[in-house]
Design a protein around this motif. Structure first.
Motif, PDB file in Angstrom:
ATOM      1  N   THR A 277       0.458  -0.902  -0.091  1.00 60.89           N
ATOM      2  CA  THR A 277      -0.237   0.086   0.288  1.00 60.89           C
ATOM      3  C   THR A 277       0.854   0.929   0.364  1.00 60.89           C
ATOM      4  OG1 THR A 277      -0.333   0.253   2.071  1.00 60.89           O
ATOM      5  CG2 THR A 277      -1.823  -1.097   1.603  1.00 60.89           C
ATOM      6  N   ALA A 278       0.643   2.327  -0.977  1.00 61.80           N
ATOM      7  CA  ALA A 278       1.217   3.877  -0.320  1.00 61.80           C
ATOM      8  C   ALA A 278       1.292   4.628   0.558  1.00 61.80           C
ATOM      9  CB  ALA A 278       0.675   4.261  -1.725  1.00 61.80           C
ATOM     10  N   GLY A 279      -0.568   4.255   1.623  1.00 64.90           N
ATOM     11  CA  GLY A 279      -0.219   4.685   2.303  1.00 64.90           C
ATOM     12  C   GLY A 279      -0.502   3.511   3.554  1.00 64.90           C
ATOM     13  N   LEU A 304      -0.594  -6.748   7.040  1.00 62.80           N
ATOM     14  CA  LEU A 304      -0.136  -8.352   7.385  1.00 62.80           C
ATOM     15  C   LEU A 304       1.352  -6.738   7.859  1.00 62.80           C
ATOM     16  CD1 LEU A 304       0.063  -9.369   3.757  1.00 62.80           C
ATOM     17  CD2 LEU A 304      -0.751 -10.004   6.307  1.00 62.80           C
ATOM     18  N   SER A 305       1.655  -6.061   8.070  1.00 63.04           N
ATOM     19  CA  SER A 305       2.848  -4.892   8.289  1.00 63.04           C
ATOM     20  C   SER A 305       1.982  -3.796   7.906  1.00 63.04           C
ATOM     21  CB  SER A 305       3.161  -5.436   7.350  1.00 63.04           C
ATOM     22  OG  SER A 305       3.858  -5.256   6.315  1.00 63.04           O
ATOM     23  N   ALA A 306       2.724  -2.446   8.356  1.00 62.80           N
ATOM     24  CA  ALA A 306       2.480  -1.681   7.992  1.00 62.80           C
ATOM     25  C   ALA A 306       2.176  -0.472   6.331  1.00 62.80           C
ATOM     26  CB  ALA A 306       3.737  -0.039   8.276  1.00 62.80           C
ATOM     27  N   GLY A 307       2.569  -1.134   5.765  1.00 59.35           N
ATOM     28  CA  GLY A 307       2.720  -0.888   4.425  1.00 59.35           C
ATOM     29  C   GLY A 307       1.871  -2.064   3.749  1.00 59.35           C
ATOM     30  N   ALA A 308       1.858  -3.710   4.334  1.00 59.51           N
ATOM     31  CA  ALA A 308       1.055  -4.258   3.567  1.00 59.51           C
ATOM     32  C   ALA A 308      -0.033  -4.597   3.998  1.00 59.51           C
ATOM     33  CB  ALA A 308       1.844  -5.605   3.382  1.00 59.51           C
ATOM     34  N   ALA A 309      -0.691  -5.484   2.581  1.00 57.61           N
ATOM     35  CA  ALA A 309      -2.522  -5.677   3.506  1.00 57.61           C
ATOM     36  C   ALA A 309      -2.739  -7.235   2.897  1.00 57.61           C
ATOM     37  CB  ALA A 309      -3.339  -5.355   3.642  1.00 57.61           C
ATOM     38  N   ARG A 357       5.525 -11.772   9.280  1.00 56.87           N
ATOM     39  CA  ARG A 357       6.942 -12.620   7.837  1.00 56.87           C
ATOM     40  C   ARG A 357       6.116 -12.182   6.278  1.00 56.87           C
ATOM     41  NH1 ARG A 357       7.300 -16.621  11.648  1.00 56.87           N
ATOM     42  NH2 ARG A 357       5.713 -17.695  11.134  1.00 56.87           N
ATOM     43  N   ARG A 358       4.981 -12.821   6.477  1.00 55.48           N
ATOM     44  CA  ARG A 358       4.603 -11.924   4.752  1.00 55.48           C
ATOM     45  C   ARG A 358       4.387 -10.495   4.837  1.00 55.48           C
ATOM     46  NH1 ARG A 358       4.885 -12.856  -0.065  1.00 55.48           N
ATOM     47  NH2 ARG A 358       3.228 -13.124  -1.345  1.00 55.48           N
ATOM     48  N   GLY A 359       4.588 -10.237   5.265  1.00 52.58           N
ATOM     49  CA  GLY A 359       3.556  -8.524   5.343  1.00 52.58           C
ATOM     50  C   GLY A 359       5.174  -8.070   4.690  1.00 52.58           C
ATOM     51  N   ALA A 360       6.329  -8.697   5.806  1.00 52.44           N
ATOM     52  CA  ALA A 360       7.817  -7.823   5.076  1.00 52.44           C
ATOM     53  C   ALA A 360       8.327  -8.055   3.583  1.00 52.44           C
ATOM     54  CB  ALA A 360       8.339  -8.694   6.380  1.00 52.44           C
TER      55      ALA A 360
END
Length: 610
Positions: A277-279, A304-309, A357-360
Motif C-alpha cells: 500500500t501507498a499509505g 499484514l504489516s504497516a505497508g502491506a495487506a 513475515r508475509r508483510g515484510a
C-alpha cells in the motif's frame, strides 16, 4: 491511437475543453447537458498533428460521482489535469490528483482553463501552484498551458502540448494477452450486445473467442462479431485504443460495467491478493471499496504489516502482479489509498507470525521475478508462471535463472532449476526425490511379492505434481522404470515364507512336467494367486488359464513331444502322449495355439506349425 482521461474539479471546464478540441459533445445524457454537469463518462476524439488519433475519456468532477471518475481514469495511460484560472486548485482537484498518484500514472498535461474569466497574472499563479502540487505526485514535472475554450485562446498550444505528451507515451504491447475492462454495455437491435472500453494491451480481431469475467464465478465464452473504433468498423484493433466490441454468445444484460473481456485461459481470477500500500494500512477501514480497471468491488482488508495487506474481494477479479488498485472509503471524502498487487495466489496464513513475515516479504517485493516466486512457493508450473508474470517464461531450464549467493556455502549457486514443465527449487527437487525413494523402499519392504510401485501411486504418495516430473526424478536418482512401475535397480519379487512351497512344486514338476497340481495342493503349499504371480514374474513357472501351473520349459517340452506325433493329431492323442489329463492338456494346447506353435484345424484336430 492515444487515449487520455481528464481530471479536475467539477465545473472547471473539462467537458468544454474536450468539446473545443474535438468538436464532439462528450456529455451523452440529456440531464448532463441540461445541468451543465458531467455525471457519467464521456468520449470524444480528434486527430492531432504529430500525434495522430487521440481519444479522450471525459470524467465527472463532482465528488458524488468519484466512482465514475475512477472508472474512466483507471485504464487510461495518460491524464489531462484541468484547473480553472478563476477558481484555482480545489477539493476535487486534490482528490483526483490523489487518484492519479494511487494509479501510478506518469504521463500528464496541466491545462489552466477559463482564462477569459481571470487576468493573465492570476492564471499564471494558478498554473504555478497547480504544477507544484502535481510535481509531488507520480506525474512529476508536467507541461502546462493556459487556455480559454470559449474564445479559442491557447487551443493550438494545447494541441501542441498534447502532441508532445503523446510522443512520450511508451509503446504498447500489441501481441500480449487481452484484458478489456468494460465501461459501457448496451444492446443494439439487430446486432446484439456491444461493450466498450480502453484496450491497453494486445489485439482484438473479428472472429476472436474471448471470455467474459464478471459477477458470475463461471466465465462465459463469447465471439467477436464486429469491431468499431472511433465509430469506424475495423477488422482488428490494436492497443492502445478506444474500442466497441459486438459480442455473440451473450444475452442483453449479462455484461456490465466492471466486467472484463479476457484472452481465454490467459488470466487467473482471484478473490484474494497480497498488496503493497501507498499509505499506512492502519488508516484503512477493514471494509473498503476497491477500484481496478472499471470495476468497483467491496473488499475486506487484513493488515499484514504497516505497508502491506491481504485483500479479500466480494467476487473474483482477473488480476496480475503489478496491477494498481485504489482502496476507497466511500463514507469519507478524499479517503483514497493506492495499492500494488504483489501476489495473486497468496498462501494461507496458518501459523503464528505468518502475517508479519508475509508483510515484510510483500513490502520488500519491488518487482515480481520468476525465481523469487519459485523460491517462495517451492515449485511453479509454466502455466501458473505465465498467469503470474503476464507472459510465457518459456520451457523450464537452468538457463532461466542467475546464480544467487549462498550464505551457508559461501559461493554462488543455482538454487532454482527446471524439471518437467515446472520450475522448482533444488530443495524441493531433493525433497521430492527423497519422498519417491521412501515410497519405493516401503513398497519393497512391505510387499515383497509385488515390490514395484505403479508410477501414478508413487506420484501421489510423494506429492510430485505430474508423471513427467516423476520420470525425470527417477532417472536422476538411478531408479528403474519399466512398464509404468518403478523400483530400485535389480529389485525382483520375493516369495518369502512361500519359497519352500514353490521349491516343492518345482521338484514335482521336474519329475513329471505335465502333472500340474490342483488348487488344493497349491493352497496347501502356501501358493495363492499373489505368490504364483510373483513366481511367474521371477521366471520360475508359467501360469495357464484355469490355475494350471507348469515349469517355464513346459511348453517347449510339450512341443517336442507333439512334433513326434503323426500330423494332424487329436486332443486325446496329445493328452496320451503328454501323459496328462484333459484339465491340463486343453489349456496347454490353447496356449500353444496362441503362441503360434500349433494350429487348430477343426473341432478335433491340430497340427504343429513347421
Amino acid at each position: 491511437m492515444h487515449v487520455i482521461a481528464t481530471a479536475g474539479h467539477v465545473d472547471h471546464g473539462k467537458s468544454t475543453l474536450v468539446r473545443a478540441l474535438t468538436g464532439i459533445e462528450p456529455d451523452r445524457w440529456e440531464a448532463e447537458r441540461r445541468r451543465g454537469l458531467t455525471i457519467d463518462l464521456g468520449y470524444a476524439w480528434t486527430t492531432l498533428p504529430g500525434a495522430g488519433e487521440v481519444a479522450f475519456v471525459d470524467v465527472p468532477g463532482h465528488r458524488r460521482f468519484i466512482g465514475n471518475m475512477l472508472t474512466g481514469l483507471g485504464p487510461a495511460p495518460a491524464v489531462l489535469v484541468v484547473v480553472a484560472a478563476d477558481a484555482g486548485w480545489s477539493a476535487q482537484s486534490e482528490e483526483h490528483l490523489r487518484a492519479i498518484d494511487a494509479l501510478g500514472l506518469t504521463h500528464g498535461l496541466l491545462v489552466v482553463t477559463r482564462a477569459d474569466l481571470a487576468d493573465p497574472a492570476m492564471a499564471a499563479r494558478v498554473g504555478a501552484a497547480a504544477r507544484e502540487r502535481i510535481s509531488a505526485s507520480s506525474l512529476g514535472e508536467v507541461d502546462s498551458v493556459i487556455v480559454s475554450a470559449v474564445s479559442g485562446q491557447g487551443l493550438d498550444d494545447v494541441r501542441d502540448a498534447l502532441g508532445r505528451l503523446c510522443a512520450t507515451l511508451p509503446a504498447p504491447v500489441r501481441d500480449g494477452r487481452v484484458r478489456l475492462w468494460v465501461d459501457r454495455a448496451f444492446t443494439i437491435p439487430g446486432s446484439g450486445t456491444v461493450v466498450t472500453g480502453t484496450l491497453g494491451a494486445g489485439t482484438i480481431a473479428v472472429g476472436d473467442v474471448l471470455e467474459v469475467a464478471g459477477r458470475s464465478e463461471t466465465r462465459r465464452r463469447v465471439t467477436v462479431r464486429g469491431l468499431q473504433s472511433l465509430e469506424r468498423s475495423r477488422e482488428a484493433v490494436t492497443a492502445v485504443a478506444r474500442v466497441a466490441v459486438n459480442l455473440r454468445g451473450v444475452a442483453a444484460g449479462e455484461v456490465h460495467r466492471g466486467d472484463a473481456l479476457l484472452t481465454p485461459e490467459g488470466w487467473r481470477s482471484t478473490a484474494n491478493v497480497d498488496v503493497r500500500t501507498a499509505g499506512p494500512v492502519a488508516d484503512l477501514p477493514r471494509e473498503v471499496l476497491c477500484h481496478t480497471g472499471t470495476a468497483a468491488v467491496p473488499v475486506r482488508v487484513r493488515p499484514l504489516s504497516a505497508g502491506a495487506a491481504r485483500l479479500s474481494f466480494e467476487r473474483p477479479l482477473p488480476l496480475a502482479n503489478g496491477d494498481r488498485l485504489i482502496l476507497r472509503d466511500p463514507g469519507t471524502e478524499g479517503a483514497l489509498t493506492g495499492a500494488v498487487v504483489v501476489d495473486t495466489a497468496p498462501a494461507a496464513l496458518t501459523r503464528r507470525g505468518d502475517a508479519a513475515r508475509r508483510g515484510a516479504e510483500v513490502e520488500a517485493s519491488d518487482q515480481v521475478t520468476l525465481a523469487d516466486e519459485v523460491r517462495r512457493r517451492g515449485h511453479l508450473s509454466r502455466a501458473d508462471a505465465t498467469l503470474l508474470l503476464g507472459h510465457d517464461p518459456g520451457p523450464p531450464s537452468r538457463e532461466h535463472f542467475s546464480p544467487v549467493e549462498s550464505a551457508r556455502r559461501g559461493h554462488r549457486v543455482n538454487d532454482v532449476v527446471g524439471v518437467g514443465d515446472y520450475f522448482a527449487t533444488r530443495e524441493r527437487v531433493a525433497a521430492w526425490t527423497r519422498a519417491v525413494l521412501a515410497v519405493v523402499d516401503r513398497r519393497a519392504a512391505s510387499d515383497p511379492l509385488d515390490p514395484l510401485v505403479p508410477m501414478a501411486a508413487a506420484r501421489d504418495a510423494a506429492g510430485v505434481p505430474d508423471l513427467v516430473v516423476l520420470e525425470q526424478l527417477c532417472d536422476a536418482a538411478g531408479l528403474q522404470v519399466e512398464r509404468g512401475r518403478v523400483c530400485r535397480p535389480g529389485t525382483q519379487p520375493s516369495l518369502g515364507p512361500a519359497q519352500a512351497g514353490l521349491d516343492h512344486l518345482l521338484a514335482r514338476l521336474t519329475e513329471d512336467p505335465f502333472a500340474a497340481p490342483e488348487a488344493p495342493d497349491l493352497a496347501a503349499a502356501g501358493l495363492g494367486p499373489r505368490e504364483l504371480a510373483a513366481a511367474e514374474a521371477l521366471g520360475r513357472l508359467v501360469r495357464l488359464p484355469d490355475d494350471i501351473v507348469l515349469l517355464p520349459t513346459g511348453p517347449a517340452q510339450a512341443m517336442r513331444i507333439l512334433a513326434a506325433l503323426a500330423q494332424p493329431f487329436t486332443t486325446s492323442q496329445a493328452r496320451q502322449a503328454l501323459g496328462t489329463t484333459r484339465r491340463v492338456a486343453i489349456p496347454l494346447l490353447e496356449h500353444l495355439d496362441q503362441r503360434g506353435w500349433t494350429r487348430r484345424l477343426d473341432a478335433g484336430h491340430r497340427e504343429v506349425v513347421r
